[in-house]
Scaffold this active site. Structure first.
Site, PDB file in Angstrom:
ATOM      1  N   ARG A 139      48.502  45.280 -33.196  1.00  0.00           N
ATOM      2  CA  ARG A 139      47.432  44.320 -32.882  1.00  0.00           C
ATOM      3  C   ARG A 139      47.902  42.862 -32.819  1.00  0.00           C
ATOM      4  O   ARG A 139      47.533  42.143 -31.890  1.00  0.00           O
ATOM      5  CB  ARG A 139      46.269  44.471 -33.863  1.00  0.00           C
ATOM      6  CG  ARG A 139      45.563  45.828 -33.753  1.00  0.00           C
ATOM      7  CD  ARG A 139      44.303  45.886 -34.588  1.00  0.00           C
ATOM      8  NE  ARG A 139      43.262  45.053 -34.034  1.00  0.00           N
ATOM      9  CZ  ARG A 139      42.898  43.884 -34.523  1.00  0.00           C
ATOM     10  NH1 ARG A 139      43.462  43.402 -35.617  1.00  0.00           N
ATOM     11  NH2 ARG A 139      41.951  43.192 -33.934  1.00  0.00           N
TER      12      ARG A 139
ATOM     13  N   TYR B  58      42.857  50.783 -35.410  1.00  0.00           N
ATOM     14  CA  TYR B  58      43.823  50.449 -34.366  1.00  0.00           C
ATOM     15  C   TYR B  58      45.182  50.078 -34.975  1.00  0.00           C
ATOM     16  O   TYR B  58      45.864  49.185 -34.488  1.00  0.00           O
ATOM     17  CB  TYR B  58      43.268  49.334 -33.464  1.00  0.00           C
ATOM     18  CG  TYR B  58      41.935  49.716 -32.856  1.00  0.00           C
ATOM     19  CD1 TYR B  58      41.875  50.644 -31.830  1.00  0.00           C
ATOM     20  CD2 TYR B  58      40.741  49.191 -33.348  1.00  0.00           C
ATOM     21  CE1 TYR B  58      40.654  51.036 -31.297  1.00  0.00           C
ATOM     22  CE2 TYR B  58      39.521  49.580 -32.817  1.00  0.00           C
ATOM     23  CZ  TYR B  58      39.487  50.497 -31.791  1.00  0.00           C
ATOM     24  OH  TYR B  58      38.275  50.888 -31.264  1.00  0.00           O
TER      25      TYR B  58
ATOM     26  N   TYR C 164      47.163  41.360 -29.249  1.00  0.00           N
ATOM     27  CA  TYR C 164      45.983  40.495 -29.112  1.00  0.00           C
ATOM     28  C   TYR C 164      46.144  39.157 -29.825  1.00  0.00           C
ATOM     29  O   TYR C 164      45.195  38.388 -29.886  1.00  0.00           O
ATOM     30  CB  TYR C 164      44.754  41.144 -29.754  1.00  0.00           C
ATOM     31  CG  TYR C 164      44.426  42.544 -29.335  1.00  0.00           C
ATOM     32  CD1 TYR C 164      44.427  42.914 -27.996  1.00  0.00           C
ATOM     33  CD2 TYR C 164      44.076  43.500 -30.284  1.00  0.00           C
ATOM     34  CE1 TYR C 164      44.097  44.195 -27.622  1.00  0.00           C
ATOM     35  CE2 TYR C 164      43.735  44.784 -29.916  1.00  0.00           C
ATOM     36  CZ  TYR C 164      43.750  45.129 -28.582  1.00  0.00           C
ATOM     37  OH  TYR C 164      43.412  46.397 -28.223  1.00  0.00           O
TER      38      TYR C 164
ATOM     39  N   CYS D 123      63.068  44.291 -31.861  1.00  0.00           N
ATOM     40  CA  CYS D 123      63.752  43.322 -30.995  1.00  0.00           C
ATOM     41  C   CYS D 123      62.802  42.766 -29.946  1.00  0.00           C
ATOM     42  O   CYS D 123      62.947  43.035 -28.739  1.00  0.00           O
ATOM     43  CB  CYS D 123      64.958  43.986 -30.345  1.00  0.00           C
ATOM     44  SG  CYS D 123      66.057  44.646 -31.576  1.00  0.00           S
ATOM     45  N   GLU D 124      61.792  42.069 -30.405  1.00  0.00           N
ATOM     46  CA  GLU D 124      60.817  41.393 -29.550  1.00  0.00           C
ATOM     47  C   GLU D 124      60.373  40.149 -30.302  1.00  0.00           C
ATOM     48  O   GLU D 124      60.072  40.227 -31.505  1.00  0.00           O
ATOM     49  CB  GLU D 124      59.556  42.259 -29.317  1.00  0.00           C
ATOM     50  CG  GLU D 124      59.769  43.550 -28.604  1.00  0.00           C
ATOM     51  CD  GLU D 124      59.928  43.409 -27.095  1.00  0.00           C
ATOM     52  OE1 GLU D 124      59.594  42.342 -26.541  1.00  0.00           O
ATOM     53  OE2 GLU D 124      60.408  44.380 -26.489  1.00  0.00           O
TER      54      GLU D 124
ATOM     55  N   GLU E 126      28.373  53.799 -31.340  1.00  0.00           N
ATOM     56  CA  GLU E 126      29.745  54.327 -31.379  1.00  0.00           C
ATOM     57  C   GLU E 126      30.669  53.389 -32.148  1.00  0.00           C
ATOM     58  O   GLU E 126      31.569  52.785 -31.567  1.00  0.00           O
ATOM     59  CB  GLU E 126      30.278  54.478 -29.950  1.00  0.00           C
ATOM     60  CG  GLU E 126      29.471  55.367 -29.048  1.00  0.00           C
ATOM     61  CD  GLU E 126      29.932  55.294 -27.589  1.00  0.00           C
ATOM     62  OE1 GLU E 126      30.693  54.372 -27.235  1.00  0.00           O
ATOM     63  OE2 GLU E 126      29.521  56.157 -26.813  1.00  0.00           O
ATOM     64  N   PRO E 127      30.470  53.237 -33.434  1.00  0.00           N
ATOM     65  CA  PRO E 127      31.327  52.324 -34.189  1.00  0.00           C
ATOM     66  C   PRO E 127      32.711  52.921 -34.422  1.00  0.00           C
ATOM     67  O   PRO E 127      32.829  54.108 -34.736  1.00  0.00           O
ATOM     68  CB  PRO E 127      30.592  52.171 -35.520  1.00  0.00           C
ATOM     69  CG  PRO E 127      29.873  53.476 -35.684  1.00  0.00           C
ATOM     70  CD  PRO E 127      29.509  53.939 -34.306  1.00  0.00           C
ATOM     71  N   GLY E 128      33.740  52.124 -34.231  1.00  0.00           N
ATOM     72  CA  GLY E 128      35.101  52.556 -34.557  1.00  0.00           C
ATOM     73  C   GLY E 128      35.616  51.650 -35.671  1.00  0.00           C
ATOM     74  O   GLY E 128      35.568  51.991 -36.859  1.00  0.00           O
ATOM     75  N   ARG E 129      36.040  50.477 -35.258  1.00  0.00           N
ATOM     76  CA  ARG E 129      36.630  49.496 -36.173  1.00  0.00           C
ATOM     77  C   ARG E 129      35.783  49.273 -37.434  1.00  0.00           C
ATOM     78  O   ARG E 129      36.310  49.211 -38.547  1.00  0.00           O
ATOM     79  CB  ARG E 129      36.742  48.171 -35.424  1.00  0.00           C
ATOM     80  CG  ARG E 129      37.411  47.043 -36.180  1.00  0.00           C
ATOM     81  CD  ARG E 129      37.230  45.729 -35.431  1.00  0.00           C
ATOM     82  NE  ARG E 129      37.540  45.822 -34.035  1.00  0.00           N
ATOM     83  CZ  ARG E 129      38.771  45.719 -33.516  1.00  0.00           C
ATOM     84  NH1 ARG E 129      39.770  45.477 -34.313  1.00  0.00           N
ATOM     85  NH2 ARG E 129      38.980  45.833 -32.220  1.00  0.00           N
TER      86      ARG E 129
HETATM   87  C1  LIG Z   1      33.336  53.596 -25.143  1.00  0.00           C
HETATM   88  C2  LIG Z   1      33.751  53.018 -26.447  1.00  0.00           C
HETATM   89  N1  LIG Z   1      32.954  53.188 -27.518  1.00  0.00           N
HETATM   90  C3  LIG Z   1      33.289  52.708 -28.734  1.00  0.00           C
HETATM   91  C4  LIG Z   1      34.448  52.008 -28.931  1.00  0.00           C
HETATM   92  C5  LIG Z   1      34.761  51.519 -30.303  1.00  0.00           C
HETATM   93  O1  LIG Z   1      34.935  50.176 -30.391  1.00  0.00           O
HETATM   94  P1  LIG Z   1      35.052  49.509 -31.837  1.00  0.00           P
HETATM   95  O2  LIG Z   1      36.181  50.135 -32.537  1.00  0.00           O
HETATM   96  O3  LIG Z   1      35.266  48.095 -31.558  1.00  0.00           O
HETATM   97  O4  LIG Z   1      33.737  49.785 -32.525  1.00  0.00           O
HETATM   98  C6  LIG Z   1      35.312  51.795 -27.844  1.00  0.00           C
HETATM   99  C7  LIG Z   1      36.541  51.022 -28.026  1.00  0.00           C
HETATM  100  O5  LIG Z   1      37.343  50.796 -27.183  1.00  0.00           O
HETATM  101  C8  LIG Z   1      34.958  52.323 -26.573  1.00  0.00           C
HETATM  102  O6  LIG Z   1      35.748  52.160 -25.521  1.00  0.00           O
END
Ligand SMILES: Cc1ncc(COP(=O)(O)O)c(C=O)c1O
Length: 409
Positions: A314, A372, A318, A344-345, A275-278
């Site tokens: 971000r 993100y 973080y 204003c932070e 499940e790649p996002g970033r």
């Molecule tokens: C269940 C699950 N899968 C995949 C991801 C994707 O993470 P990343 O963007 O770091 O690959 C997340 C991110 O929060 C997640 O909660």
């Protein structure tokens, strides 16, 4: 100055995928998110190649960036998708991801979201608690269907990432402990309304070493062996996402090593899911911003931008550092300048960078802002969200309109 792929200075001006940043800023205004679908698809192809031998299903974690134009590209390329809300599910369907490639994660799925997902016949619910499983069973019974479930285990592994994006430790709210997850699997197998199809683990985000994945694979393998000994079938194992990218000058995560770690879980009868996002979108996007003012104080020099923490959260959330580079290389001695937003932070700062002093109106690019970025943006300080645009072989097109004052009410 380190530039990411797709960016280069030519005749003193910064181009992204052959388009001049100044043209994009003139055309759509600033702040502006600019994405390259091609860079995203390249990353997708690279990851697919790494996991080719495992015949893995890559499900894009949409929370990283849910721009519809990008989603459509990934769906067209054959990717699956991981969603965490009814809104993301609606977008996934609109982008034409196949329901058989949609996974639904999250600790707080509502019953309405469950019905929406059952109705869409998604591939799997990644179930994170006993209470959620009970609710899902009831909703499936009411609809006269069977709910496919994958049990999310919390393997209590430290992924070595920032505490706010660690999800696989016992103290985190995500998933079930190993004994609880095994019990949940067995319980689902006894139900008429649930169909246990696999196990799921996601350790966190921005993971830069394959080691946590190796440890997680060992835990999952042991759990599968135990379940199979009892006569259960485990047809799918999802190792989650979290593949990190180097925001500074650090090492890249070797994703082929992650694939090797997952190889032990793959059999002809068992599918591996990632499940790649970033990883797919971070480097495919930048945030364009103009300098409003330069302010010298007795302590430091601030460069005040028109993009702030509401546009890119971000750094404030973080403490993450995104490289910032000027559109034009100015003459002058580089000095440390603190780039801040208008919010204003005090936490509305992008950090200190060595740069020749810019002038109001100068354009800068905040790099690696594709993940993100917009998806975490807000209207804080009642600022309409920025526009999003695409660049493809030098051509610019609008992908989402800038919000207006009307969107604030
Ligand atoms: C269940 C699950 N899968 C995949 C991801 C994707 O993470 P990343 O963007 O770091 O690959 C997340 C991110 O929060 C997640 O909660």
């Amino acid at each position: 100055m380190q530039l990411t792929e797709g960016l280069e200075y030519r005749d003193g001006r910064l181009l992204f995928e052959e388009a001049a940043l100044e043209d994009a800023a003139d055309k759509f205004g600033t702040p502006l998110y600019l994405y390259s679908p091609e860079l995203m698809l390249e990353r997708y192809a690279r990851l697919k190649a790494d996991f080719r031998k495992l015949n893995a299903l890559l499900c894009y974690a949409m929370k990283a960036n849910s721009n519809l134009a990008l989603l459509k590209e990934l769906a067209w390329a054959g990717a699956g998708v991981e969603v965490v809300s009814g809104g993301e599910l609606a977008l996934a369907l609109k982008a034409r991801f196949k329901p058989s490639k949609i996974l639904f994660s999250g600790v707080g799925k509502t019953r309405a979201e469950m019905r929406q997902a059952l109705d869409a016949r998604i591939q799997t619910f990644n179930v994170e608690s006993h209470g959620e499983m009970d609710a899902l069973e009831e909703e499936a019974a009411r609809m006269g269907v069977k709910a496919p479930v994958s049990i999310r285990v919390n393997p209590d592994i430290d992924a070595g990432t920032h505490r706010n994006i660690t999800t696989g430790k016992a103290e985190n709210k995500f998933g079930l402990s190993i004994p609880d997850a095994l019990a949940a699997y067995r319980r689902a197998a006894r139900s008429w309304r649930l169909e246990p199809i696999g196990l799921h683990a996601h350790l966190g985000s921005q993971i830069l070493s394959p080691e946590p994945y190796r440890r997680s694979a060992k835990v999952l393998a042991k759990m599968i062996a135990e379940l199979e000994e009892d006569g259960h079938l485990v047809g799918q194992v999802d190792i989650g996402g979290g593949f990190g990218v180097p925001y500074g000058e650090g090492e890249r995560l070797d994703t082929s090593e992650v694939a090797k770690a997952a190889a032990s879980l793959s059999t002809p009868g068992r599918r591996v899911v990632v499940e790649p996002g970033r990883y797919l979108v971070a480097e495919a996007g930048i945030l364009l911003t103009r300098v409003q003012y330069v302010k010298r104080t007795s302590d430091r020099t601030f460069v005040i931008l028109d993009a702030g923490m509401n546009d890119l959260l971000r750094p404030a959330l973080y403490g993450s550092v995104h490289p910032i580079v000027p559109d034009r290389l100015r003459p002058g001695r580089p000095e440390p300048l603190e780039f801040v937003g208008p919010i204003c932070e005090t936490s509305d700062t992008f950090g200190v960078f060595e740069c020749a002093e810019p002038a109001p109106g100068d354009l800068f690019a905040i790099l690696m802002a594709g993940a993100y970025g917009y998806s975490m943006s807000s209207q804080y300080n009642s600022r309409p969200r920025p526009a999003e645009a695409l660049v493809e072989e030098g051509k610019l097109s609008l992908a989402r309109k800038r919000e207006t004052m009307a969107d604030l009410v």
